[in-house]
Design an enzyme around this catalytic site. Structure first.
Site, PDB file in Angstrom:
ATOM      1  N   SER A 186     -12.785   3.104  30.455  1.00 43.38           N
ATOM      2  CA  SER A 186     -11.459   3.714  30.349  1.00 43.38           C
ATOM      3  C   SER A 186     -11.223   4.569  31.591  1.00 43.38           C
ATOM      4  O   SER A 186     -12.177   5.024  32.231  1.00 43.38           O
ATOM      5  CB  SER A 186     -11.403   4.610  29.113  1.00 43.38           C
ATOM      6  OG  SER A 186     -10.279   5.461  29.183  1.00 43.38           O
ATOM      7  N   TYR A 199     -15.822  10.944  23.849  1.00 41.30           N
ATOM      8  CA  TYR A 199     -15.325   9.615  24.230  1.00 41.30           C
ATOM      9  C   TYR A 199     -15.307   9.487  25.763  1.00 41.30           C
ATOM     10  O   TYR A 199     -15.735   8.483  26.321  1.00 41.30           O
ATOM     11  CB  TYR A 199     -13.930   9.403  23.646  1.00 41.30           C
ATOM     12  CG  TYR A 199     -13.245   8.111  24.040  1.00 41.30           C
ATOM     13  CD1 TYR A 199     -13.584   6.909  23.426  1.00 41.30           C
ATOM     14  CD2 TYR A 199     -12.245   8.098  25.008  1.00 41.30           C
ATOM     15  CE1 TYR A 199     -12.935   5.728  23.770  1.00 41.30           C
ATOM     16  CE2 TYR A 199     -11.590   6.916  25.356  1.00 41.30           C
ATOM     17  CZ  TYR A 199     -11.948   5.736  24.738  1.00 41.30           C
ATOM     18  OH  TYR A 199     -11.314   4.568  25.086  1.00 41.30           O
TER      19      TYR A 199
END
Ligand code: NAP
Length: 294
Positions: A186, A199
Site C-alpha cells: 500500500s 497496518y
C-alpha cells in the site's frame, strides 16, 4: 406478420452467433501471458478480482480464491462468462490447509505455476500503533506479511524455475519462461496514515519481503515485485472514502484530484508478470495518483 417473425428470428440468430464469436475470441486470445498459470489470493472482489481478470484477458489460466465459497463461485462464473480460463477454490490465507489446497489445485490441474499474486490483506481498525493489542498485531502481521511468505514457500516446488547453474552465465538472454511473484502492499508503506497504525507497519514489511525474496529467488529465475496502491474505491477502503471529511483530508494532503479504481492496478500486475518486465525485480510500483517517494 410473417416478416416480423422472420426479422425477430434473424436478429436472435445474429445475436447468438455474435456471442459465440465473442466467447471463442476471448478464449483463443494469444495474449502476452498465453497459457501461463496464475494463482491469486483475495481475488473474488475489488483489486484482486481486477488483477485476476487482466492476466486472464492476456491469455493466462487464473485460479481465483478467497474465504467464501459463494464469492469464489461468483467470480469464476463472471470470468468464465467472459470466455476466460478461470477456476477457483476457497482459501483463507491465514489457514495453512487452505493454502496447501490452493497450491495443489494449481499443480494438479495444470502441473505448474507461473505467477503467484498475493492480494489478500486485512486491516482491523486499531487507530494507533501503541493502542493495538497483541491479537490485532498477530492478525495483521499473520495475514499481511507471514501468509504471503508462507504461500511462496508452498508454491515454490511447483513454480517454473530456470534451474540453478553451477557456473553463472552473465551473458544469458532473458528467458520468457521466467516465473514471477507479486505482492500487494500500500502507499501507506511509504507515507503512513496516522489512523492506520500496525497496518502501515505490515505494508512496509511487505516491501522488505519483496526485496529479500527477490534476492533469494533470483538464482531460480523468479522475479519478485510489489504493487503499492493508494485510495482505490473498494469495500476495503470504505473507511477512507465513505467519510467525506476523512477523504477530503487525504485528498488535500496528497493533492489528489480523484480516487483510483481496481482496474488501474490490474494492468500493472499483468505487466509485472510479463516478459516486458524481465529485468526488474525487488521493485515496488506505486499506483496512487501521487508519488510518496523520491
Ligand atoms: P476488497 O475489495 O474488500 O476485496 C478483498 C478480497 O479479499 C475479497 O475477495 C475477499 O473475499 C478476500 N479476502 C479477504 N480476507 C481474506 C483472507 N484472509 N484470505 C483470503 N481472501 C481474503 O479489498 P481490496 O481493496 O481489493 O484490497 C485488496 C488488497 O489491497 C489488500 O491487501 C489491501 O491491503 C490492499 N490495498 C487496498 C487499498 C484500497 O484503497 N482499496 C489500498 C492499498 C492497498 P472473501 O470475503 O470471500 O474472503
Amino acid at each position: 406478420m410473417y416478416r416480423a417473425v422472420w426479422t425477430q428470428r434473424h436478429l436472435f440468430l445474429h445475436v447468438v452467433l455474435l456471442l459465440v464469436r465473442m466467447r471463442s475470441a476471448a478464449a483463443d486470445r494469444r495474449g502476452v501471458l498465453a497459457d501461463k498459470v496464475a494463482l491469486i489470493t483475495g481475488s473474488t472482489d475489488g483489486i484482486g478480482f481486477a488483477i485476476a481478470q487482466r492476466p486472464a484477458r492476456d491469455g493466462a489460466h487464473v485460479i481465483v480464491s478467497s474465504r467464501k465459497q459463494q464469492n469464489v463461485d461468483r467470480a469464476v462464473e463472471k470470468l468464465q462468462g467472459e470466455g476466460l480460463r478461470a477456476s477457483g477454490t476457497v482459501c483463507h490465507v491465514g489457514k495453512e490447509e487452505d493454502c496447501k489446497k490452493l497450491v495443489s489445485m494449481a499443480s494438479e490441474k495444470y502441473g505448474f505455476i507461473n505467477f503467484l499474486i498475493c492480494v489478500a490483506g486485512v486491516n482491523p481498525l486499531a487507530w494507533s500503533t501503541l493502542g493495538a493489542n497483541e491479537e490485532i498485531w498477530d492478525k495483521i502481521m499473520n495475514i499481511n506479511v507471514k501468509a504471503p511468505a508462507q504461500l511462496v514457500k508452498l508454491a515454490l516446488p511447483h513454480m517454473v524455475t530456470l534451474g540453478e547453474k553451477e557456473e553463472q552465465d552473465i551473458w544469458a538472454k532473458p528467458d520468457p519462461r521466467a516465473s514471477a511473484v507479486v505482492f500487494v502492499s500500500s502507499v501507506v508503506a511509504y507515507d503512513p496514515e496516522i489512523s492506520l497504525g500496525p497496518y502501515n507497519v505490515s505494508k512496509t514489511a511487505l516491501l522488505g519481503l519483496t526485496r529479500t525474496l527477490s534476492l533469494e529467488l533470483a538464482p531460480k529465475g523468479i522475479r519478485v515485485n510489489c504493487l503499492a496502491p493508494g485510495v482505490i474505491k473498494t469495500e476495503f477502503s470504505g473507511v477512507l472514502w465513505k467519510d467525506k471529511d476523512v477523504l477530503q483530508n487525504f485528498m488535500n494532503r496528497h493533492k489528489l484530484t480523484r480516487v483510483g479504481y481496481p482496474e488501474e492496478c490490474a494492468g500493472v500486475v499483468s505487466f509485472l508478470c510479463s516478459p516486458d518486465f524481465s529485468f526488474i525485480t525487488g521493485e515496488t510500483i506505486v499506483v496512487s495518483g501521487f508519488s510518496p517517494r523520491l
